[in-house]
Design a protein around this motif. Structure first.
Motif, short mmCIF file in Angstrom:
data_model
loop_
_atom_site.label_atom_id
_atom_site.label_comp_id
_atom_site.label_asym_id
_atom_site.label_seq_id
_atom_site.Cartn_x
_atom_site.Cartn_y
_atom_site.Cartn_z
N ILE A 380 0.83 -1.20 0.00
CA ILE A 380 0.00 0.00 0.00
C ILE A 380 0.87 1.26 0.00
O ILE A 380 0.63 2.21 -0.75
N LEU A 386 -2.35 3.77 -4.49
CA LEU A 386 -2.87 3.66 -3.14
C LEU A 386 -2.17 4.60 -2.17
O LEU A 386 -2.76 5.01 -1.16
N SER A 389 -4.02 7.78 -1.33
CA SER A 389 -5.29 7.71 -0.59
C SER A 389 -5.03 7.77 0.90
O SER A 389 -4.22 7.00 1.44
N ALA A 392 -6.26 4.50 2.61
CA ALA A 392 -5.34 3.37 2.38
C ALA A 392 -4.10 3.50 3.25
O ALA A 392 -3.59 2.51 3.77
#
Length: 460
Positions: A380, A386, A389, A392
């Motif tokens: 991640i 990701l 985010s 995330a």
């Protein structure tokens, strides 16, 4: 150095001279004498108080016409009644078929009962009071040993109380021993990977040896934990790789050479692990452990690593369990061994192999979940999409939080299903005192930290 320079014969003579001293220290040392006095005083106090309470209790006005059975004696289950093998905390209590014999002067083996069991003055609370008073004998022992004996005795008392309550029908926890094992290992695994001072030193060394991980690596894992003392730098990892990381052997594509085995990584380090370390140094988070690849630097294939851990840990512990199974059978039950040696040896080997498989599965579960948490967090964090985010990244931080190790410790209870049902309670009763000691040490650290904070606040 001077001792190593001596001839072999001289060193052998020195060892012969020290043997009497070692025997004297073993049998007449302060710890041995203290333990003997403690055990003698404990048994004396228990018997004296228990018999005194019985003798001081008056006879009941109406005595049962058949006083041969004590009021506190449990009634054995019927022969055709099925007994559940999962006996909660202590797991199995297999009731053998008892033939009904009339009480006579000659009792069969294992049927002897103390005369007090037929005395109508016996009360169920007598042993409780006697046991509480006999604990005064622990004052003879060292304080450190008393802290170790306390959880052991507490767990055994808890086990007996649970079995009595279960027999009376007051409580019945399905898979009780497995749940106890799970909650105990939550604390043990968390303490081992975040603050090893919470564990008994000898037990901590055994867990580290069973994990097959270098202590330097564990120090770096704990250095990323807020519970570890300030001063450890998680960035100082070059020593694990022989002093420095190698330079890349090609830039397009980017490839790194493998590192030969050293004292920390006996199987060497793959180029993929070196690449992960460069990635960590360039864009990693300093308060998070670099990568699970450090726990298996020779390979980046997690499935292969799990299978390797299973086999190697099974092979490592098998001689220990073979000794535990073979020696008692050979010396304590020689007739069984001589009557059918072939089947006996086969049965002992299968039992030892099964117990070894339990420990290997336990280690594989903990290390496998460790890899799952950190590899998922790395995927991640270093993902081009990701990593942008916020949600995330919160998941990544949660997976690398030290409290996730508790989940690994809890799920390690699944390894008990590999072991024989009658041994599950023994294993639970073994790890529970270790967890209680760790909880006690954690409580003392929290109280000490609270006092320091209160002192600082008062100074301000």
């Amino acid at each position: 150095v001077q001792t190593c320079a001596l001839p072999i014969s001289a060193r052998a003579d020195d060892r012969k001279k020290t043997k009497p001293d070692l025997l004297k220290q073993t049998f007449l040392s302060e710890d041995t004498v203290r333990f003997a006095l403690m055990f003698g005083l404990w048994s004396t106090l228990f018997k004296f108080v228990n018999n005194a309470l019985r003798l001081l209790t008056p006879f009941p006005k109406r005595i049962d016409s058949t006083p041969t059975r004590s009021r506190t004696e449990p009634v054995l289950p019927q022969q055709d009644q099925k007994v559940n093998e999962d006996d909660g905390l202590s797991m199995t209590t297999k009731h053998r078929k008892h033939k009904h014999h009339k009480h006579s002067k000659h009792h069969g083996k294992g049927e002897h009962k103390h005369l007090s069991s037929f005395d109508p003055r016996v009360r169920y609370w007598h042993p409780y009071v006697s046991g509480a008073i006999s604990s005064v004998a622990l004052l003879i022992e060292r304080k450190s040993l008393v802290q170790s004996f306390g959880p052991q005795l507490f767990v055994r008392g808890l086990e007996g109380s649970y079995r009595f309550a279960r027999f009376r029908g007051y409580i019945d926890v399905p898979y009780g021993s497995i749940l106890v094992f799970a909650f105990a290992n939550m604390q043990i695994i968390w303490a081992w990977l975040t603050n090893q001072s919470l564990l008994n030193p000898s037990y901590n060394r055994w867990v580290t040896k069973a994990s097959d991980l270098p202590q330097k690596l564990l120090d770096n894992i704990m250095g990323c934990s807020p519970n570890f003392p300030v001063g450890n730098n998680p960035w100082l990892l070059e020593e694990l790789f022989g002093g420095q990381l190698p330079e890349p052997i090609s830039t397009n594509p980017l490839r790194y050479p493998s590192i030969p085995p050293n004292k920390y990584f006996v199987k060497g380090v793959s180029g993929g692990t070196v690449a992960k370390m460069y990635q960590y140094f360039e864009s990693g988070h300093p308060l998070q452990f670099p990568s699970c690849a450090l726990s298996h630097p020779y390979s980046n294939n997690h499935f292969r690593v799990v299978l390797t851990n299973l086999y190697e840990r099974w092979k490592w512990i098998l001689p220990v369990y073979l000794t535990l199974y073979v020696v008692p059978t050979t010396f304590l039950r020689p007739r069984t061994f001589l009557r059918d040696p072939k089947n006996t040896i086969l049965r002992l080997f299968l039992s030892a192999s099964r117990s070894s498989a339990f420990l290997a599965t336990y280690i594989a579960i903990v290390k496998g979940l460790f890899c799952l948490f950190h590899s998922t967090a790395d995927n991640i964090r270093y993902s081009p999409t990701l990593s942008k985010s916020t949600f995330a990244m919160k998941i990544s931080d949660t997976l690398q939080d030290g409290r996730m190790y508790m989940l690994a410790g809890f799920l390690s209870c699944l390894s008990l299903f590999v072991e024989q049902p009658r041994r599950r309670g023994e294993l639970s009763a073994y790890v529970l005192p270790k967890a209680l000691e760790s909880y006690w040490a954690l409580g003392r650290q929290l109280v000490s930290s609270a006092r320091v904070e209160i002192g600082r606040a008062s100074c301000r």
